[in-house]
Design a protein around this motif. Structure first.
Motif, short mmCIF file in Angstrom:
data_model
loop_
_atom_site.label_atom_id
_atom_site.label_comp_id
_atom_site.label_asym_id
_atom_site.label_seq_id
_atom_site.Cartn_x
_atom_site.Cartn_y
_atom_site.Cartn_z
N VAL A 186 37.47 -27.15 -16.32
CA VAL A 186 36.35 -26.63 -15.54
C VAL A 186 36.56 -26.92 -14.06
O VAL A 186 36.39 -26.04 -13.20
CB VAL A 186 35.02 -27.23 -16.03
CG1 VAL A 186 33.85 -26.72 -15.19
CG2 VAL A 186 34.79 -26.91 -17.51
N ILE A 187 36.94 -28.15 -13.75
CA ILE A 187 37.18 -28.52 -12.36
C ILE A 187 38.31 -27.68 -11.78
O ILE A 187 38.20 -27.13 -10.68
CB ILE A 187 37.50 -30.02 -12.25
CG1 ILE A 187 36.24 -30.85 -12.59
CG2 ILE A 187 38.00 -30.38 -10.86
CD1 ILE A 187 36.48 -32.33 -12.71
N LYS A 188 39.40 -27.56 -12.53
CA LYS A 188 40.55 -26.81 -12.01
C LYS A 188 40.19 -25.33 -11.79
O LYS A 188 40.43 -24.77 -10.72
CB LYS A 188 41.73 -26.93 -12.98
CG LYS A 188 43.07 -26.44 -12.41
CD LYS A 188 43.26 -24.94 -12.45
CE LYS A 188 44.60 -24.52 -11.89
NZ LYS A 188 44.75 -23.05 -11.80
N ALA A 189 39.63 -24.70 -12.80
CA ALA A 189 39.46 -23.25 -12.74
C ALA A 189 38.22 -22.83 -11.96
O ALA A 189 38.29 -21.93 -11.11
CB ALA A 189 39.40 -22.67 -14.15
N PHE A 190 37.08 -23.43 -12.23
CA PHE A 190 35.86 -22.99 -11.56
C PHE A 190 35.93 -23.26 -10.06
O PHE A 190 35.53 -22.41 -9.25
CB PHE A 190 34.64 -23.69 -12.17
CG PHE A 190 33.32 -23.13 -11.67
CD1 PHE A 190 32.90 -21.87 -12.05
CD2 PHE A 190 32.52 -23.86 -10.81
CE1 PHE A 190 31.69 -21.34 -11.60
CE2 PHE A 190 31.32 -23.36 -10.35
CZ PHE A 190 30.90 -22.10 -10.75
N LEU A 191 36.45 -24.42 -9.68
CA LEU A 191 36.49 -24.73 -8.25
C LEU A 191 37.51 -23.88 -7.51
O LEU A 191 37.33 -23.58 -6.33
CB LEU A 191 36.79 -26.22 -8.04
CG LEU A 191 35.78 -27.21 -8.63
CD1 LEU A 191 35.97 -28.59 -8.03
CD2 LEU A 191 34.34 -26.75 -8.47
N THR A 192 38.57 -23.47 -8.17
CA THR A 192 39.54 -22.60 -7.49
C THR A 192 39.07 -21.15 -7.47
O THR A 192 39.28 -20.45 -6.47
CB THR A 192 40.93 -22.71 -8.12
OG1 THR A 192 40.87 -22.38 -9.51
CG2 THR A 192 41.48 -24.13 -7.98
N ASP A 193 38.43 -20.70 -8.54
CA ASP A 193 37.85 -19.35 -8.53
C ASP A 193 36.82 -19.24 -7.40
O ASP A 193 36.87 -18.31 -6.58
CB ASP A 193 37.14 -19.05 -9.86
CG ASP A 193 38.10 -18.62 -10.96
OD1 ASP A 193 39.25 -18.27 -10.66
OD2 ASP A 193 37.69 -18.65 -12.14
N ARG A 194 35.90 -20.16 -7.36
CA ARG A 194 34.85 -20.10 -6.36
C ARG A 194 35.35 -20.49 -4.97
O ARG A 194 34.80 -20.04 -3.96
CB ARG A 194 33.68 -21.00 -6.78
CG ARG A 194 32.94 -20.52 -8.02
CD ARG A 194 32.33 -19.12 -7.86
NE ARG A 194 31.28 -19.09 -6.89
CZ ARG A 194 29.97 -19.09 -7.16
NH1 ARG A 194 29.57 -19.14 -8.42
NH2 ARG A 194 29.08 -19.04 -6.19
N GLY A 195 36.39 -21.32 -4.93
CA GLY A 195 36.98 -21.65 -3.63
C GLY A 195 37.59 -20.43 -2.97
O GLY A 195 37.40 -20.18 -1.77
N PHE A 196 38.32 -19.63 -3.76
CA PHE A 196 38.88 -18.39 -3.22
C PHE A 196 37.77 -17.44 -2.81
O PHE A 196 37.82 -16.82 -1.74
CB PHE A 196 39.79 -17.73 -4.25
CG PHE A 196 40.36 -16.41 -3.80
CD1 PHE A 196 41.31 -16.34 -2.81
CD2 PHE A 196 39.91 -15.22 -4.37
CE1 PHE A 196 41.83 -15.12 -2.39
CE2 PHE A 196 40.42 -14.00 -3.96
CZ PHE A 196 41.38 -13.95 -2.96
N GLU A 197 36.75 -17.33 -3.64
CA GLU A 197 35.60 -16.48 -3.31
C GLU A 197 34.95 -16.93 -2.01
O GLU A 197 34.53 -16.10 -1.19
CB GLU A 197 34.60 -16.52 -4.46
CG GLU A 197 33.38 -15.66 -4.26
CD GLU A 197 32.41 -15.77 -5.42
OE1 GLU A 197 31.19 -15.80 -5.17
OE2 GLU A 197 32.88 -15.83 -6.58
N THR A 198 34.88 -18.23 -1.80
CA THR A 198 34.30 -18.77 -0.57
C THR A 198 35.15 -18.41 0.64
O THR A 198 34.63 -18.08 1.71
CB THR A 198 34.14 -20.29 -0.69
OG1 THR A 198 33.24 -20.57 -1.77
CG2 THR A 198 33.59 -20.90 0.59
N ALA A 199 36.48 -18.45 0.48
CA ALA A 199 37.36 -18.05 1.58
C ALA A 199 37.22 -16.56 1.88
O ALA A 199 37.24 -16.14 3.05
CB ALA A 199 38.81 -18.38 1.23
N VAL A 200 37.05 -15.75 0.84
CA VAL A 200 36.81 -14.31 1.03
C VAL A 200 35.51 -14.10 1.80
O VAL A 200 35.43 -13.28 2.73
CB VAL A 200 36.78 -13.57 -0.31
CG1 VAL A 200 36.32 -12.12 -0.13
CG2 VAL A 200 38.16 -13.59 -0.97
N THR A 201 34.48 -14.84 1.43
CA THR A 201 33.20 -14.74 2.12
C THR A 201 33.33 -15.15 3.58
O THR A 201 32.72 -14.52 4.47
CB THR A 201 32.15 -15.61 1.41
OG1 THR A 201 32.04 -15.20 0.05
CG2 THR A 201 30.79 -15.48 2.07
#
Length: 578
Positions: free
Chosen positions: A385-400
């Protein structure tokens, strides 16, 4: 554009809010030492590492005459990390480390990743090699390698992937033939090897998965070997060049400052680490630590992107806000517009929850190292969960963040596009995020009779019941609803997964995202509760927790609906129809 500013006050608050009390080992040093560590790391990151980040992106790494030249200034930056003792914060004092907690190591790692992810990776991978040799190496191997790795005099790598073997390591072909002196000769090719060759250290220690004679097919027949770039002399100094070399440096989308290499082993001398044909056990020591570190990368790069977006939104004048208030000049700053504020709040709510979850996970690793089986079960469950959710949302945050910049975000000169490109790899390496979801649903969810999952639900129930303060009621109720959705999803898999495996597999990514929303909701409840008596943080933490509760926790119902939809639509078309 303003550079990265380490969020030291937020880091201090988060450490105090999520660090367990009454632990068998001290997870945090005394206040004076903690302040010195954070302030020193912050200065190094802001003054030495962050200015090198755009240089690394522009120049990349170049292979010349068998040696990889890193970008201008990287050697000075790495020397500053090494000479300051930053590489071995949680390494044993007997090996030259500081003997602090993995939690402190992770905290400083966040600061360095935000400043310069590509440069920090050289040290991060070395830490993984240190941990693997510490756990599985012989006493002689520990004595030789650990002091060198603890201070990054030598750096380390993890050599798993081959052209035909990515996630499916059972397809590995690299061979290890025993020699008369007890060593092995390794022959094969490895790809995507981060920091496989560079000019930052006098030696590089490769940990290589290979197939020795007598090993059965698949992963059970693999062994792990220590293969140094230079063969150590009897006094421990680097000697003759080993038969391992870099064939190519990959041209990548991001992290240009880190050398991603194709490595050739042409009868290279290596030594078995751990038991023969038990290499996966040693590999997972590195991999599990690396997955938490990659989750950290996901939000740490996003932190730098979000800082840039907030600074731009405060300065950039565009349009007239429809909201009442004083309006001066021809236009208002972007930050006055509700939709821009929505993006900034989404970023900040994710980042503060992600930081808390990562620090909580690091603390569990520290406790697991003391023999705490419950902590081991907790972090094992939450690692995907830490690996995948934080990287999925981290990339989304960079896109934002790029979206806040508008057209200027698409221009490399502003620097925000680099954060987006650097963040993208974290969703792929150390196990692609879809694989993390399969691991969560296929192994972790039902592992040990589902005890870890049931313990998580019990924790959620207790945390919600303890949140009796009126200010926390809306946050707690949102967490309660999300936790119920997570339980319903787990029950759905229990009822249908064994007889219809595609149901669980098709819903795995939704389950992981549902879990991630609940985990961050839990962290926001912790942070908000800790801030109730903190005048400096109270308003901020309540606002962020309420934002996550109101605008992000409802996604758990969406993910549950998708899970309940089953696999029929996913598998409806035959393979040839795509």
């Amino acid at each position: 554009m303003p550079g990265y500013v380490p969020p030291l006050e937020a880091i201090r608050f988060t450490l105090r809010a999520v660090t367990p009390a009454d632990t068998p080992i001290p997870l945090l040093p005394d206040e004076a030492t903690l302040e010195a560590i954070l302030d020193g790391a912050g200065r190094l990151a802001a003054e030495a590492l962050a200015p090198l980040n755009p240089i690394g992106d522009r120049e990349g790494c170049v292979l010349e005459n068998g040696t990889v030249r890193t970008p201008a200034g990287f050697r000075d930056g790495f020397d500053a990390m090494r000479d300051g003792g930053w590489c071995g914060l949680d390494c044993a004092e007997d090996h030259g480390g500081a003997g602090l907690s993995y939690l402190i190591h992770s905290t400083v790692g966040e600061i360095f990743v935000s400043a310069n992810m590509a440069l920090q990776m050289y040290a991060g991978l070395t830490h993984g090699a240190y941990s693997a040799i510490l756990a599985h190496g012989s006493e002689a191997q520990k004595a030789l390698y650990l002091p060198k790795l603890a201070n990054c005099a030598w750096t380390g790598t993890m050599n798993l992937t081959e052209p035909q073997a990515g996630t499916d390591l059972g397809l590995i072909r690299t061979k290890a033939e025993p020699a008369e002196d007890g060593s092995y000769r390794l022959t094969g090719q490895k790809i995507f090897i981060s920091a496989g060759e560079h000019d930052l250290a006098e030696n590089i220690v490769h940990l290589v998965l290979a197939r020795a004679p007598g090993g059965e097919p698949g992963t059970r027949g693999l062994s792990m070997f220590i293969v140094p770039k230079h063969l150590p002399e009897e006094d421990g100094t680097p000697g003759a060049r080993n038969a391992v070399h870099c064939l190519k440096v990959e041209e990548k989308m991001g992290i240009h400052g880190n050398a991603t290499c194709v490595m050739a082993y042409d009868g290279a001398t290596g030594w078995l680490i751990g038991e023969l044909h038990k290499g996966m056990r040693a590999m997972f020591t590195m991999m599990n630590e690396a997955r938490l570190g990659v989750g950290l990368q996901g939000y740490a790069v996003a932190e730098a992107a979000a800082q840039a977006a907030a600074a731009y939104a405060r300065d950039r004048l565009q349009g007239r806000s429809p909201l009442p208030g004083p309006h001066e000049g021809a236009a208002d700053p972007l930050i006055a517009h509700p939709d821009i504020r929505r993006m900034l709040m989404d970023q900040r709510a994710f980042l503060e929850g992600a930081r808390a979850l990562t620090y909580w996970g690091a603390a569990q690793i520290d406790l697991a190292r003391t023999g705490d089986a419950e902590a081991e079960a907790r972090i094992s469950l939450l690692t995907p969960v830490i690996k995948a959710f934080l990287t999925d949302r981290g990339f989304e945050t960079a896109v934002t963040a790029q979206q806040v910049f508008g057209g200027h975000g698409y221009i490399e000169e502003t620097g925000v596009a680099q954060y987006l490109r650097d963040a993208r790899i974290a969703m792929i390496y150390e196990g692609a995020n879809g694989v993390q979801a399969l691991d969560l649903v296929g192994r972790k969810l039902a592992g040990d009779g589902g005890r870890a999952m049931m313990a998580f639900f019990a924790t959620m129930k207790a945390e919600i019941a303890a949140a009796t303060e009126p200010e926390l009621q809306g946050i707690a109720q949102a967490l309660k609803a999300g936790s119920k959705d997570l339980q319903a999803a787990a029950m759905h898999f229990a009822e249908h997964g064994l007889k219809e495996p595609a149901v669980a597999l098709a819903g795995a990514s939704d389950f992981l995202s549902l879990f991630g929303h609940v985990a961050l909701g839990w962290m926001h409840l912790k942070l908000a509760r800790a801030a109730l008596d903190d005048a400096g943080r109270r308003e901020r933490q309540l606002a962020l927790a309420e934002h996550w509760a109101g605008r992000h926790m409802p996604a758990t119902a969406l993910h549950l609906a998708r899970i309940r939809a089953g696999a029929a639509s996913v598998m409806a078309l035959p393979a040839e129809a795509f």
